[in-house]
Design a protein around this motif. Structure first.
Motif, PDB file in Angstrom:
ATOM      1  N   GLN A 176       0.739  -1.284   0.094  1.00 16.76           N
ATOM      2  CA  GLN A 176      -0.040  -0.136   0.026  1.00 16.76           C
ATOM      3  C   GLN A 176       1.033   1.221  -0.083  1.00 16.76           C
ATOM      4  N   PRO A 177       0.564   2.300  -0.514  1.00 17.65           N
ATOM      5  CA  PRO A 177       1.256   3.533  -0.364  1.00 17.65           C
ATOM      6  C   PRO A 177       1.447   4.060   0.780  1.00 17.65           C
ATOM      7  N   LEU A 178       2.414   4.961   1.209  1.00 18.77           N
ATOM      8  CA  LEU A 178       2.471   5.391   2.530  1.00 18.77           C
ATOM      9  C   LEU A 178       1.488   6.496   2.841  1.00 18.77           C
ATOM     10  N   PRO A 179       1.003   6.639   4.000  1.00 17.59           N
ATOM     11  CA  PRO A 179      -0.105   7.305   4.357  1.00 17.59           C
ATOM     12  C   PRO A 179       0.131   8.839   4.302  1.00 17.59           C
ATOM     13  N   VAL A 180      -0.776   9.859   4.093  1.00 17.17           N
ATOM     14  CA  VAL A 180      -0.452  11.100   4.013  1.00 17.17           C
ATOM     15  C   VAL A 180       0.032  11.275   5.812  1.00 17.17           C
ATOM     16  N   GLY A 181       1.028  12.423   5.625  1.00 15.61           N
ATOM     17  CA  GLY A 181       1.462  13.107   6.977  1.00 15.61           C
ATOM     18  C   GLY A 181       2.588  12.043   7.317  1.00 15.61           C
ATOM     19  N   HIS A 182       3.154  10.772   6.582  1.00 13.91           N
ATOM     20  CA  HIS A 182       4.104  10.004   6.782  1.00 13.91           C
ATOM     21  C   HIS A 182       5.368  10.917   6.558  1.00 13.91           C
ATOM     22  N   PRO A 183       6.349  10.867   7.541  1.00 17.72           N
ATOM     23  CA  PRO A 183       7.687  11.512   7.294  1.00 17.72           C
ATOM     24  C   PRO A 183       8.290  11.588   6.116  1.00 17.72           C
ATOM     25  N   VAL A 184       8.313  10.390   5.182  1.00 18.76           N
ATOM     26  CA  VAL A 184       8.893   9.966   4.073  1.00 18.76           C
ATOM     27  C   VAL A 184       8.249  11.155   2.945  1.00 18.76           C
ATOM     28  N   VAL A 185       6.931  10.852   2.985  1.00 15.77           N
ATOM     29  CA  VAL A 185       5.831  11.642   2.187  1.00 15.77           C
ATOM     30  C   VAL A 185       6.036  13.081   2.403  1.00 15.77           C
ATOM     31  N   MET A 186       6.094  13.417   3.481  1.00 15.87           N
ATOM     32  CA  MET A 186       6.358  14.985   3.750  1.00 15.87           C
ATOM     33  C   MET A 186       7.401  15.359   3.366  1.00 15.87           C
ATOM     34  N   ARG A 187       8.453  14.806   3.391  1.00 16.86           N
ATOM     35  CA  ARG A 187       9.869  15.362   3.016  1.00 16.86           C
ATOM     36  C   ARG A 187       9.904  15.185   1.534  1.00 16.86           C
ATOM     37  N   ARG A 188       9.469  14.316   0.772  1.00 18.22           N
ATOM     38  CA  ARG A 188       9.502  14.332  -0.693  1.00 18.22           C
ATOM     39  C   ARG A 188       8.466  15.587  -1.191  1.00 18.22           C
ATOM     40  N   LEU A 189       7.339  15.760  -0.608  1.00 21.09           N
ATOM     41  CA  LEU A 189       6.555  16.931  -0.857  1.00 21.09           C
ATOM     42  C   LEU A 189       7.222  18.115  -0.799  1.00 21.09           C
ATOM     43  N   TRP A 190       8.036  18.391   0.440  1.00 24.97           N
ATOM     44  CA  TRP A 190       8.683  19.748   0.568  1.00 24.97           C
ATOM     45  C   TRP A 190       9.832  19.802  -0.198  1.00 24.97           C
ATOM     46  N   LEU A 191      10.466  18.869  -0.732  1.00 19.25           N
ATOM     47  CA  LEU A 191      11.507  18.861  -1.861  1.00 19.25           C
ATOM     48  C   LEU A 191      10.948  19.186  -3.093  1.00 19.25           C
ATOM     49  N   GLY A 192       9.853  18.799  -3.355  1.00 21.60           N
ATOM     50  CA  GLY A 192       9.449  18.771  -4.781  1.00 21.60           C
ATOM     51  C   GLY A 192       8.945  20.548  -4.821  1.00 21.60           C
ATOM     52  N   MET A 193       8.124  20.864  -3.680  1.00 24.18           N
ATOM     53  CA  MET A 193       7.931  22.292  -3.779  1.00 24.18           C
ATOM     54  C   MET A 193       8.998  23.187  -3.619  1.00 24.18           C
ATOM     55  N   GLU A 194       9.981  22.809  -3.198  1.00 20.47           N
ATOM     56  CA  GLU A 194      11.042  24.022  -3.177  1.00 20.47           C
ATOM     57  C   GLU A 194      11.929  23.679  -4.835  1.00 20.47           C
ATOM     58  N   GLY A 195      11.754  22.456  -5.245  1.00 20.84           N
ATOM     59  CA  GLY A 195      12.137  22.500  -6.873  1.00 20.84           C
ATOM     60  C   GLY A 195      11.158  23.451  -7.472  1.00 20.84           C
ATOM     61  N   LEU A 196      10.025  23.217  -7.391  1.00 16.30           N
ATOM     62  CA  LEU A 196       8.853  24.189  -8.091  1.00 16.30           C
ATOM     63  C   LEU A 196       9.183  25.656  -7.947  1.00 16.30           C
ATOM     64  N   ARG A 197       9.621  25.845  -6.576  1.00 17.62           N
ATOM     65  CA  ARG A 197       9.712  27.486  -6.311  1.00 17.62           C
ATOM     66  C   ARG A 197      11.062  27.849  -7.064  1.00 17.62           C
ATOM     67  N   ASP A 198      12.014  27.100  -6.798  1.00 23.25           N
ATOM     68  CA  ASP A 198      13.245  27.453  -7.764  1.00 23.25           C
ATOM     69  C   ASP A 198      13.064  27.586  -9.241  1.00 23.25           C
ATOM     70  N   SER A 199      12.368  26.735  -9.813  1.00 27.43           N
ATOM     71  CA  SER A 199      12.184  26.941 -11.314  1.00 27.43           C
ATOM     72  C   SER A 199      11.239  28.216 -11.612  1.00 27.43           C
ATOM     73  N   ILE A 200      10.444  28.549 -10.853  1.00 22.46           N
ATOM     74  CA  ILE A 200       9.452  29.700 -10.972  1.00 22.46           C
ATOM     75  C   ILE A 200      10.361  30.918 -10.929  1.00 22.46           C
ATOM     76  N   MET A 201      11.276  30.822  -9.596  1.00 28.08           N
ATOM     77  CA  MET A 201      12.109  31.923  -9.355  1.00 28.08           C
ATOM     78  C   MET A 201      12.929  32.321 -10.592  1.00 28.08           C
ATOM     79  N   LYS A 202      13.489  31.199 -11.240  1.00 25.85           N
ATOM     80  CA  LYS A 202      14.262  31.521 -12.368  1.00 25.85           C
ATOM     81  C   LYS A 202      13.647  31.830 -13.669  1.00 25.85           C
ATOM     82  N   LYS A 203      12.431  31.526 -13.791  1.00 23.51           N
ATOM     83  CA  LYS A 203      11.514  32.205 -15.273  1.00 23.51           C
ATOM     84  C   LYS A 203      11.534  33.440 -15.011  1.00 23.51           C
ATOM     85  N   ASP A 204      11.070  33.885 -13.515  1.00 26.31           N
ATOM     86  CA  ASP A 204      10.831  35.214 -13.299  1.00 26.31           C
ATOM     87  C   ASP A 204      11.956  36.312 -13.332  1.00 26.31           C
ATOM     88  N   GLY A 205      13.123  35.729 -13.003  1.00 25.81           N
ATOM     89  CA  GLY A 205      14.199  36.783 -13.030  1.00 25.81           C
ATOM     90  C   GLY A 205      15.281  36.603 -12.453  1.00 25.81           C
TER      91      GLY A 205
END
Length: 108
Positions: free
Chosen positions: A79-108
Motif C-alpha cells: 500500500q502507498p504510505l499514508p498522508v503525513g508520513h515523514p517520508v511523504v512529507m519530506r518528498r513533498l517539501w523537496l518537490g515544492m522547493e524545486g517548483l519554487r526554484d524553477s518559478i524564480m528562475k523564469k521570473d528573473g
C-alpha cells in the motif's frame, strides 16, 4: 589516525597494464591484486594516459532506475504510505522547493 590504504608499487601498476592489455576484466585484475576495480582502472589511466570508457552495461547500471522498474519490484499487496508520513512529507517539501526554484528562475 592511520588509514588502510597501501601505496601502489611500480610492479603492481605494470601488472595492471599488462593484464588489461591481455584482455582481462577489471574485476579479475582487482581480485588478483586485492584492490578495487575502480582503483585498478584509475592506475591504468594514469600509467597509459588513455581514458577508459565504461562498458554499456555499467553505464546502464549506474543510471537511476525507471519508475516502471520500481513499480514492478513492489510487492503486489503493498500500500502507498499514508498522508503525513515523514517520508511523504519530506518528498513533498523537496518537490515544492524545486517548483519554487524553477518559478524564480523564469521570473528573473
Amino acid at each position: 589516525m592511520t588509514d588502510n590504504r597501501r601505496t601502489w608499487t611500480p610492479e603492481e601498476i605494470s601488472l595492471v597494464v599488462n593484464l588489461r592489455n591481455q584482455g582481462h576484466g577489471w574485476r579479475a585484475i582487482a581480485r588478483h591484486l586485492g584492490r578495487s576495480d575502480t582503483m585498478c582502472r584509475f592506475q591504468y589511466e594514469r600509467r597509459t594516459g588513455k581514458p577508459v570508457k565504461a562498458a554499456p552495461q555499467q553505464q546502464a547500471e549506474s543510471a537511476a532506475p525507471k519508475v516502471s522498474d520500481i513499480r514492478a519490484e513492489r510487492a503486489p499487496d503493498s500500500q502507498p504510505l499514508p498522508v503525513g508520513h515523514p517520508v511523504v512529507m519530506r518528498r513533498l517539501w523537496l518537490g515544492m522547493e524545486g517548483l519554487r526554484d524553477s518559478i524564480m528562475k523564469k521570473d528573473g
